[in-house]
Design a protein around this motif. Structure first.
Motif, PDB file in Angstrom:
ATOM      1  N   CYS A  35     -11.701  -0.005   2.163  1.00  0.00           N
ATOM      2  CA  CYS A  35     -11.358  -1.271   2.791  1.00  0.00           C
ATOM      3  C   CYS A  35      -9.846  -1.513   2.834  1.00  0.00           C
ATOM      4  O   CYS A  35      -9.352  -2.456   2.197  1.00  0.00           O
ATOM      5  N   ALA A  64      -6.428  -3.055   3.910  1.00  0.00           N
ATOM      6  CA  ALA A  64      -6.048  -4.302   4.593  1.00  0.00           C
ATOM      7  C   ALA A  64      -4.631  -4.673   4.189  1.00  0.00           C
ATOM      8  O   ALA A  64      -4.166  -4.316   3.108  1.00  0.00           O
ATOM      9  N   VAL A  99      -3.689  -6.181   0.636  1.00  0.00           N
ATOM     10  CA  VAL A  99      -4.582  -7.269   0.222  1.00  0.00           C
ATOM     11  C   VAL A  99      -5.605  -6.694  -0.754  1.00  0.00           C
ATOM     12  O   VAL A  99      -6.173  -5.626  -0.512  1.00  0.00           O
ATOM     13  N   ARG A 100      -5.849  -7.409  -1.833  1.00  0.00           N
ATOM     14  CA  ARG A 100      -6.767  -6.953  -2.881  1.00  0.00           C
ATOM     15  C   ARG A 100      -8.210  -7.001  -2.401  1.00  0.00           C
ATOM     16  O   ARG A 100      -8.663  -7.969  -1.809  1.00  0.00           O
ATOM     17  N   VAL A 101      -8.929  -5.925  -2.659  1.00  0.00           N
ATOM     18  CA  VAL A 101     -10.350  -5.852  -2.327  1.00  0.00           C
ATOM     19  C   VAL A 101     -11.134  -6.429  -3.501  1.00  0.00           C
ATOM     20  O   VAL A 101     -11.011  -5.968  -4.636  1.00  0.00           O
ATOM     21  N   LYS A 134     -16.620  -4.029  -2.360  1.00  0.00           N
ATOM     22  CA  LYS A 134     -16.988  -3.166  -1.240  1.00  0.00           C
ATOM     23  C   LYS A 134     -18.341  -2.560  -1.558  1.00  0.00           C
ATOM     24  O   LYS A 134     -18.633  -2.225  -2.710  1.00  0.00           O
ATOM     25  N   CYS A 153     -17.039  -5.291   3.182  1.00  0.00           N
ATOM     26  CA  CYS A 153     -15.828  -5.402   2.379  1.00  0.00           C
ATOM     27  C   CYS A 153     -15.496  -6.878   2.216  1.00  0.00           C
ATOM     28  O   CYS A 153     -15.600  -7.643   3.174  1.00  0.00           O
ATOM     29  N   TRP A 201     -12.316  -9.264   0.818  1.00  0.00           N
ATOM     30  CA  TRP A 201     -10.928  -9.335   0.370  1.00  0.00           C
ATOM     31  C   TRP A 201     -10.645 -10.733  -0.128  1.00  0.00           C
ATOM     32  O   TRP A 201     -11.249 -11.703   0.334  1.00  0.00           O
ATOM     33  N   ALA A 254      -7.048  -5.391   9.026  1.00  0.00           N
ATOM     34  CA  ALA A 254      -7.951  -4.730   8.080  1.00  0.00           C
ATOM     35  C   ALA A 254      -8.868  -3.740   8.788  1.00  0.00           C
ATOM     36  O   ALA A 254      -9.036  -3.789  10.010  1.00  0.00           O
TER      37      ALA A 254
END
Length: 142
Positions: free
Chosen positions: A82, A84, A91-93, A96, A107, A109, A121
């Motif tokens: 994922c 992004a 950007v923190r996932v 997922k 996913c 975020w 993303a």
């Protein structure tokens, strides 16, 4: 609050699943899409986001439905990534997953509270049947 998010996610998953069923059923109308020749037989047939536009400080989820173009079967398993970014920052996932047997990958975020203007993303799935990705760009609500 958490229950509402789960409910929205379940409804969005049902919408993606309905799109997959209508695509995979012989004689049923398939969702509008551009036919692209690829080296891999996998194809994205449905994309759903919750919420429609990401909001600063809130989680944002994207789900895709995947079928094998050659066999018209749902993808049974896969590994999800994922990537992004907002501007130049990643950007923190938060989560997922691939729902085995359904052809649905998702996913989630966490959009920072002081986020920029646009989220870029992808949801990428690697399977023993091939590779597929869905890319999107969304304006972030304050």
């Amino acid at each position: 609050m958490y229950c509402k998010s789960i409910l929205k996610l379940v409804v969005a998953g049902a919408i993606v699943a309905a799109g997959l069923v209508s695509y995979a059923t012989p004689g049923a109308s398939a969702p509008g899409r551009r036919a692209r020749a690829t080296d891999y037989p996998l194809q994205v047939v449905a994309v759903q986001t919750d919420p429609k536009r990401p909001k600063a400080g809130k989680p944002f989820t994207a789900m895709i439905g995947i079928v094998n173009q050659e066999t018209q079967d749902l993808v049974q398993s896969g590994t999800v990534s994922c990537p992004a970014r907002i501007g130049r920052r990643g950007v923190r996932v938060a989560r997922k997953l691939f729902v085995d047997g359904t052809g649905i990958a998702a996913c989630t975020w966490v959009i920072p509270a002081k986020a920029g203007k646009r989220l870029i993303a992808r949801v990428e799935v690697t399977s023993d049947e091939g590779f597929v990705k869905a890319s999107f760009s969304k304006v972030i609500r304050p």
